[in-house]
Write a protein that holds these residues in place. Structure first.
Motif, short mmCIF file in Angstrom:
data_model
loop_
_atom_site.label_atom_id
_atom_site.label_comp_id
_atom_site.label_asym_id
_atom_site.label_seq_id
_atom_site.Cartn_x
_atom_site.Cartn_y
_atom_site.Cartn_z
N GLN A 12 3.12 -68.70 7.81
CA GLN A 12 3.77 -69.57 6.99
C GLN A 12 4.55 -70.46 6.95
N GLN A 13 3.48 -71.15 7.09
CA GLN A 13 4.02 -73.05 7.21
C GLN A 13 4.77 -73.62 6.23
N HIS A 14 5.36 -72.80 5.14
CA HIS A 14 6.40 -73.10 4.04
C HIS A 14 7.43 -73.12 5.23
N LEU A 15 7.43 -71.44 6.13
CA LEU A 15 9.38 -72.03 6.91
C LEU A 15 8.68 -72.36 8.05
N LEU A 36 13.88 -62.26 7.47
CA LEU A 36 12.36 -62.46 6.70
C LEU A 36 12.12 -61.45 6.57
N THR A 42 2.43 -59.99 8.54
CA THR A 42 2.72 -61.28 8.83
C THR A 42 3.02 -62.46 9.08
N LYS A 44 7.07 -61.62 11.26
CA LYS A 44 7.92 -61.67 11.50
C LYS A 44 8.39 -61.66 12.67
N ILE A 47 8.13 -65.03 14.55
CA ILE A 47 8.29 -66.38 14.29
C ILE A 47 9.89 -66.20 15.15
N VAL A 139 7.67 -63.39 4.13
CA VAL A 139 6.66 -64.59 4.45
C VAL A 139 5.81 -63.69 3.61
N TYR A 140 4.56 -63.97 3.40
CA TYR A 140 3.05 -64.27 2.50
C TYR A 140 2.00 -63.51 3.52
#
Length: 419
Positions: A12-15, A36, A42, A44, A47, A139-140
């Motif tokens: 989740q580095q895009h966040l 999220l 994944t 949530k 984070i 989140v992916y």
């Protein structure tokens, strides 16, 4: 192994990566409520925990489906006393109106920073009143690299992980653990812990975690081919080549291997590539149906996802084929790589600023819609490459046949000597 700060979050580095939105919120101490959404396992909850750990705010967890309004009231009272509480509200799509009405004023005054977690699309499942007061972040599924990193940390960490145990994780068992969980880190760590704590040490004093042990603990069997390091990619390669070669039965066989391995992300990625690379302009409706089927498969998940996936694999295998699109763009990229392609013609340059006319930019541009059939002969390529041709239509489908006729007609008209 729950992360204690943003630096420990896996994936989740895009966040949460440097310079990304949640990282910036924490750095600036300007947290806002958020939702999220994404598949289980994944990150949530991780984070939310990491945000709390990075900001030193109190962190509470509730479930919208099972916890009551009274539980929310307790959190609200704590927030009044301590200043701010970060509340992770799991299954936020199950929040009823009574709890929602109680929460809204606390979100407005900032006493509660809400982090909602859901596997459902929030744009469809969450009340607009909550949605309008939150930022929504997807989140992916974690990548194999992410899962591998988390396994390494769990094996090495002596305080919170399995570092004090004399574990030996076989390479093929490790690969199975990474791939079988389909991007779900929680399942990977649970399976690893179960394997470690339920396996007796061998005569050498070590606990050897083999492929059969990991298969049992994650309840996913490795395909015979997956025991070889290159086999995963061999199956994907055979899958694409079978569809490209119009062999339906072989394509279904390799699809079945990937489904049995639980590898929905690889199937989705590869089918998307196949649709555009191998079918392409020969049958655009089939390409669009494939994308729709992939989206449906990702939404419903395995095992039901096998149904739309099978339908689209059969259609793509039996469809007319064309790779003219990839050939055309690769030819254009090759010209760019050569570095000699000339200046954009002045009449095509941007003219939406003062002084452009003095530079000759946009002067003499002919607007095609002012001409019959919305077309006028005009040079678009730079002088150096004005005769380049990248697209070579194929006659394998009615759609591209029509494109080919139009392409050649326009090319002939474009290059006709001026009278």
């Amino acid at each position: 192994m729950r992360p204690r700060n943003l630096n420990e979050v896996v994936g989740q580095q895009h966040l949460v990566g440097p310079g990304k939105i949640i990282n910036r919120m924490v750095k600036a101490k300007m947290l806002s409520s958020m939702i999220l959404y994404g598949p289980p396992g994944t990150g949530k909850t991780s984070i939310a925990s990491a945000i709390a750990g990075s900001t030193k705010y109190a962190f509470r967890m509730l479930n919208a489906a099972t916890d009551s309004k009274k539980d929310l009231q307790i959190v609200a009272e704590e927030a009044k006393m301590s200043g701010t509480v970060i509340l992770l509200l799991d299954e936020i799509h199950r929040l009823d109106k009574t709890k929602q009405d109680f929460l809204l004023p606390h979100l407005e005054n900032g006493h509660i920073i809400l982090i909602g977690a859901t596997t459902e699309n929030p744009y469809l499942s969450i009340n607009p009143a909550i949605r309008s007061r939150t930022q929504i972040f997807p989140v992916y599924p974690l990548t194999e690299k992410d899962i591998s990193l988390a396994i390494d940390r769990a094996l090495a960490d002596q305080e919170r992980g399995l570092g004090k145990m004399p574990l030996e994780l076989a390479d093929n068992a490790r690969q199975q653990l990474i791939r079988a969980v389909n991007g779900d880190l929680r399942s990977a760590l649970n399976g690893l812990e179960l394997a470690a704590k339920s396996t007796d040490p061998a005569q050498d004093g070590k606990i050897h975690l083999t492929l059969p042990i990991i298969e049992e603990c994650v309840q996913k069997k490795a395909l015979a081919a997956d025991k070889d390091g290159d086999a995963h990619y061999n199956v994907i390669s055979a899958f694409q080549k079978s569809i490209r070669g119009s062999d339906v039965d072989a394509a279904l066989h390799y699809l079945a291997r990937l489904i049995a391995a639980g590898d929905l992300p690889s199937i989705a990625r590869r089918l998307t590539v196949i649709a555009y690379e191998d079918i392409g302009l020969a049958n655009p409706p089939a390409v669009q149906r494939a994308i729709t089927a992939i989206q449906a498969a990702e939404k419903i998940g395995l095992p039901e996802a096998r149904i739309p996936l099978a339908d689209t694999v059969i259609e793509l295998a039996l469809s007319p084929k064309s790779n003219s699109g990839i050939q055309a763009i690769d030819a254009a990229l090759e010209r760019i790589d050569q570095g000699s392609f000339g200046e954009i013609p002045n009449w095509l340059k941007d003219a939406h600023y003062q002084g452009a006319k003095k530079l000759g930019h946009g002067v003499d541009y002919q607007y095609p819609h002012d001409f019959p059939q919305d077309w006028v002969r005009q040079q678009y390529l730079p002088d150096k490459i004005k005769n380049d041709e990248y697209y070579h239509p194929k006659p394998n489908g009615e759609f591209e046949k029509a494109l080919g006729i139009q392409y050649r007609r326009l090319l002939k008209a474009q290059r006709q000597p001026r009278s």
